[in-house]
Write a protein that holds these residues in place. Sequence first.
Motif, PDB file in Angstrom:
ATOM      1  N   ALA A  58       0.723  -1.099   0.028  1.00 22.03           N
ATOM      2  CA  ALA A  58       0.147  -0.054   0.198  1.00 22.03           C
ATOM      3  C   ALA A  58       0.953   1.141  -0.036  1.00 22.03           C
ATOM      4  O   ALA A  58       2.042   1.226   0.446  1.00 22.03           O
ATOM      5  CB  ALA A  58      -0.812   0.004   1.042  1.00 22.03           C
ATOM      6  N   ARG A  59       0.396   2.341  -0.509  1.00 19.47           N
ATOM      7  CA  ARG A  59       1.063   3.739  -0.587  1.00 19.47           C
ATOM      8  C   ARG A  59       0.512   4.675   0.127  1.00 19.47           C
ATOM      9  O   ARG A  59      -0.826   4.951  -0.115  1.00 19.47           O
ATOM     10  CB  ARG A  59       1.269   3.953  -1.982  1.00 19.47           C
ATOM     11  N   LEU A  60       1.252   5.165   1.121  1.00 17.34           N
ATOM     12  CA  LEU A  60       0.682   6.325   1.917  1.00 17.34           C
ATOM     13  C   LEU A  60       1.213   7.593   1.563  1.00 17.34           C
ATOM     14  O   LEU A  60       2.455   7.853   1.455  1.00 17.34           O
ATOM     15  CB  LEU A  60       1.031   6.002   3.366  1.00 17.34           C
ATOM     16  N   THR A  61       0.426   8.758   1.188  1.00 21.49           N
ATOM     17  CA  THR A  61       0.955  10.117   0.493  1.00 21.49           C
ATOM     18  C   THR A  61       0.211  10.987   1.476  1.00 21.49           C
ATOM     19  O   THR A  61      -0.861  10.959   2.180  1.00 21.49           O
ATOM     20  CB  THR A  61       0.140  10.064  -0.720  1.00 21.49           C
ATOM     21  N   TRP A  62       0.845  12.420   1.576  1.00 22.55           N
ATOM     22  CA  TRP A  62       0.519  13.438   2.312  1.00 22.55           C
ATOM     23  C   TRP A  62       0.998  14.705   1.750  1.00 22.55           C
ATOM     24  O   TRP A  62       1.973  14.809   0.544  1.00 22.55           O
ATOM     25  CB  TRP A  62       0.690  13.490   3.810  1.00 22.55           C
ATOM     26  N   ARG A  63       0.498  15.920   1.913  1.00 19.65           N
ATOM     27  CA  ARG A  63       1.165  17.149   1.743  1.00 19.65           C
ATOM     28  C   ARG A  63       1.769  17.738   2.660  1.00 19.65           C
ATOM     29  O   ARG A  63       1.057  17.819   3.688  1.00 19.65           O
ATOM     30  CB  ARG A  63      -0.088  18.168   1.261  1.00 19.65           C
ATOM     31  N   GLU A  64       3.032  17.966   2.641  1.00 19.31           N
ATOM     32  CA  GLU A  64       3.778  18.799   3.642  1.00 19.31           C
ATOM     33  C   GLU A  64       3.474  20.301   3.925  1.00 19.31           C
ATOM     34  O   GLU A  64       3.465  20.972   2.879  1.00 19.31           O
ATOM     35  CB  GLU A  64       5.380  18.549   3.013  1.00 19.31           C
ATOM     36  N   THR A  65       3.527  20.629   5.057  1.00 23.04           N
ATOM     37  CA  THR A  65       3.366  22.034   5.277  1.00 23.04           C
ATOM     38  C   THR A  65       4.702  22.669   5.585  1.00 23.04           C
ATOM     39  O   THR A  65       4.943  24.020   5.753  1.00 23.04           O
ATOM     40  CB  THR A  65       2.633  22.144   6.726  1.00 23.04           C
ATOM     41  N   ARG A  66       5.550  21.822   5.988  1.00 20.94           N
ATOM     42  CA  ARG A  66       7.093  22.148   6.133  1.00 20.94           C
ATOM     43  C   ARG A  66       8.046  21.315   5.283  1.00 20.94           C
ATOM     44  O   ARG A  66       7.751  20.108   5.257  1.00 20.94           O
ATOM     45  CB  ARG A  66       7.498  22.377   7.496  1.00 20.94           C
ATOM     46  N   THR A  67       9.164  21.822   4.615  1.00 22.75           N
ATOM     47  CA  THR A  67      10.040  20.841   4.109  1.00 22.75           C
ATOM     48  C   THR A  67      10.971  20.494   4.996  1.00 22.75           C
ATOM     49  O   THR A  67      11.264  21.034   6.159  1.00 22.75           O
ATOM     50  CB  THR A  67      10.563  21.550   2.833  1.00 22.75           C
ATOM     51  N   GLU A  68      11.872  19.609   4.544  1.00 19.74           N
ATOM     52  CA  GLU A  68      13.188  19.076   5.416  1.00 19.74           C
ATOM     53  C   GLU A  68      12.658  18.669   6.876  1.00 19.74           C
ATOM     54  O   GLU A  68      13.450  18.876   7.687  1.00 19.74           O
ATOM     55  CB  GLU A  68      14.011  20.343   5.476  1.00 19.74           C
ATOM     56  N   LEU A  69      11.368  18.075   6.787  1.00 15.98           N
ATOM     57  CA  LEU A  69      11.021  17.251   8.002  1.00 15.98           C
ATOM     58  C   LEU A  69      11.132  15.969   7.885  1.00 15.98           C
ATOM     59  O   LEU A  69      11.234  14.949   6.694  1.00 15.98           O
ATOM     60  CB  LEU A  69       9.526  17.595   8.292  1.00 15.98           C
TER      61      LEU A  69
END
Length: 810
Positions: free
Chosen positions: A742-753
Motif C-alpha cells: 500500500a502507498r501512503l501519501t500527504w502534503r507537507e506543510t514544511r520541508t526538510e522534516l
Amino acid sequence: MRWLLAAWAVVALLTVAAGAGPRARVAEPAGMSARELTAMFQRYGDTSGDWLGADRTASVPLPDGRRLWLFSDTFLGRPGPGGDRPRSASLIHNSAIVQDGDQLRTVTGGSPARPASLLSTGDNGEFHWIGDASVLGDQVQVLTNRIRRTGPGPLDHTLAATELATLTLPTMAAGRLRPLPLGDKVSWGSEVMTDGGHTYVYGSEAAGTMKFAHVARVRGADLGQPWEFWTGQAWSPRVDESARLLSGVGTSYGVRKVGDRYVLVTHENNLMFSADFVAYTATTPAGPFEGPHYLFRAPETDAGHIVYDADLHLEPARPGTLLVSYNVNDLDEAVAYADASIYRPRFFEVQWPLRQARRLPAAPAGVNATPDGSGTARVSWDVDGDLSYRVYRRDVTAGQTHFVRLPGDAPGRFEFLTNGHRYEFGVTAVDKRGEGAMSPVAAMTATVPPPPPPSTVRAEPDSAGKVTLHWAEVPFVQLFKIYYRDLTAGQRGRTGAGAYPGQSATVGPLRHGHQYEFTVVAVGGGGDSVHSQGVRATVVVATPPAPGTPSAQPRPDGTVQLSWPPVAPGLAYKVYQRDATAGAADWGTPGITRTTQFRSRPLEHGREYEFVVAAVNDGGEGERSPVVRVRAQLAPPGAAPTRLRAEPRGTAVELTWRSGATWHWIFRRDLTAGEREFTREEVGAQGHEATLRNLVEGHEYEMTVAAFNPGGTGPQSGPVRVKVGSALPTGLAVTATGPGTARLTWRETRTELLYRIELRDATTGEPWRADPYPVDGNTYEAVLLTAGHRYEFRVRVNDLTTPPVAVVAR
C-alpha cells in the motif's frame, strides 16, 4: 568694562540714544516724590537679591494700575557685605521691573538659574539697549536700539538698527523682535508720546561731538504702522529727510505736553560731563524749541561721578511738578564697584511752569571774544560789581542750535574748543531777582594746536589680568586713546584698546605672565597728540577662588544636572566626578563648561556619585568647591513601543516593533490553553525584533512588548495575536498498490522534516506500532500486508499525530 558703555555715552562719541516715558492713558494715583522714588530703587537694589542696579529708567503705566520700569545695562545679584558690587555680579543688557503699589518684581529673560537679557539678539557681538514704550491692547510695544560691537574698547560700538519688541500683558513675556526700516543714523525711541491722533517718536543722532534730536510720528497708537518724519517744514514718509530739531540732547530725553506747551527735558549734552539738566519748550511737537531753562544741578558730580540721561515721568509726579529721572556712574571702575548704590536711578522734581521775576538785570555790554594760542577763548565784558555773570557758548560750525552755560562767572579763559570752529559767546547778568537777558553775541574762530601727549603714565596690574593706567591731566583734553603691544609674544605694532574719558583706564583681561607696553594718546580740539612714552607691566592673573557648594539634581535620563554660584564673569569651570558607591578615590578627567551649569554623562542607576567644581582662568585652575553627593536615578522608559507585528514562521513567531529604547521585555499568554496572565520571557531582546520559539504548534497566542532599563520597565505595547503553525502534514491518503502493498501519501506543510509512520492491523486488533525508519518527503510504501485485512495508518511529527486513514490489503 562693558557696563560703563552707557555712562560714557555722554562723551558724544556714542552713536545711540534711548528714551523715556509711558503713554498709555490710565487712571493712576499721583504723588510720589523724587525722594521716595530714589529711595525705592536704592532699597530694592540692596534687598531684592536679583536686581543690583541699572540705567535708562523709562516708565510705562499699565492698564491694570501697575507700572513698568524699563532699563538697559543691568547688574544682577546682591551687594557685598560692605555695600560693594561683587566682581561676580552678572551683567545683562536690558531688563524690566514691574511695580505694583510698593512691591517690585524683576523681569529678565533666560531662567531663574541663568538669567539673560529680557530682549536678546542671540549674537554675542550685538545687544539691545531699551528705548521708550507704550501700551497697545494686551501688549507693551518697546522700541529698542540694536548695538553692534566694533572693537575691544568701551566706546567701540555702533547703532545697527532700531527694532520693535512686544511684551505680553500681564506676564511681560517677550515676543518677537521686528526690525523697522529706519536705518542706522538715528537711534529712535528716546521718547514715545501720544498726542491727539498721532504717536510721536523722538530719537537722537550722533554727529561728531554733537547729538541732535529728531522726531517722527505714526497715525494712531500702533508703532508698527508706517512712520512719517519731520523735515523741518513738513512730514515726509522718507527717513532720509528727517531733520534735526535741536542739539545738546542726551542719550535719552523726555518730551511731554504740559499745559499748552511741549516740554523737552534732557541732560545738558552740549557740554561734556555737565552736571546740569535743562528744559526746552515749544508750541508744537516738532518745535521750534526755546531755551534752555536750567532745572537742576546733580550733586553726584561733586563726588567725582558722572550723570547722564533724562526720563520725564508725568503720571506718578506730584501736581504742579516735573518729575525727572537720571543716571549716575563713575569713570573709575574701582570706584563704581566699591559702591553698588552709584549705578541706580536718581530722581528730581521742579515746580512747573518756572516762575520769573518781572524786573531782571540788563544784558551786559562790551562783550568781546578772542582766541589765544593755547586753544582757549578769552571772553571779557563790562563788569558791574553788584552783579554776577554767566557765560554761554554756541559752536556754530558743529551746528549747535542753542547756547550752553559754561563754568565760571567772571571774564577769563574758556577752554575745550575745536580747531577751526566758529563760536559765539554771550553773557547774562544775575542778581537776587534772577538772571537777565543775554548780551549781544561775540564771535571768534578757534585756533587749537594738537595737545601734548600725556605725561607720567603709570601702569598698575591687578590680580585679574587687567592693567589700570593713570596719567596726568592734559589741559583742554577730556578724551584719551589707549594702545598696547604684547612684548612677550613679540608683537611689533600697537593694538588699540579703545577711547576713555578722564585720567585713568582699565585694559584687559590680558595674557597671564606676558609683559605689555602701553601708550596713551590725548584727543583734543586740535587733533590727536603723539604717543606718550611707553610704560610696561607684566600681567598677573591669580587663580580664581573656589565656587560655592554646587547643587546636584538627578535627572530621569540617568544624568546629573549641576549648578553653582558664579565666581566671576568670563571664567571657565572644570567639573570632576567619582563613583562613591565603588569607593573610587580618583576624580578622573574633568568636564569643562563656560557656564555655571553642567550635565554629567548618563550614570549607573542607584549608585552614588560625588562632584566638585573648580574655576579656571588664564592663571590656571583654582581651588575646588565643597563636595556634593547625589544618587543617580534612571526613570523607567515612559513610552510604550508601537507598531508591534507578529508573523508565524513554522512553529516560531517573529516579532517586530518601533521604540526609542534599546532593550525590551516580551510578554505572552497561550489563549488556546486558557492562560489569563502574561508571562515574561526570561531573556530580554536587544533592538526592535525578536523570534519566539518553544511555542505549542497550532496554539493561538497574545503578545506584548515593553522597553526596560536599569530604572525599571515601561508601559507595554498594545497586544497582537498570532496562531502558531503546525508541522503535521495534510491530505493524508492510503491506496492498495498490489498484493500485500500500500502507498501512503500527504502534503507537507514544511520541508526538510522527518516523519514517523505508525500503523496497525485493525482486523486482528493489533496495537499501534511505529516503522523503525523515519521517512522524508511525502510518500511511504507499506509491504507484507495480509490480504483482506484492514490496516490503519497515521503520521507523527514533533509529538503530534495526524488522524488515521485506512485501507484493505489485497
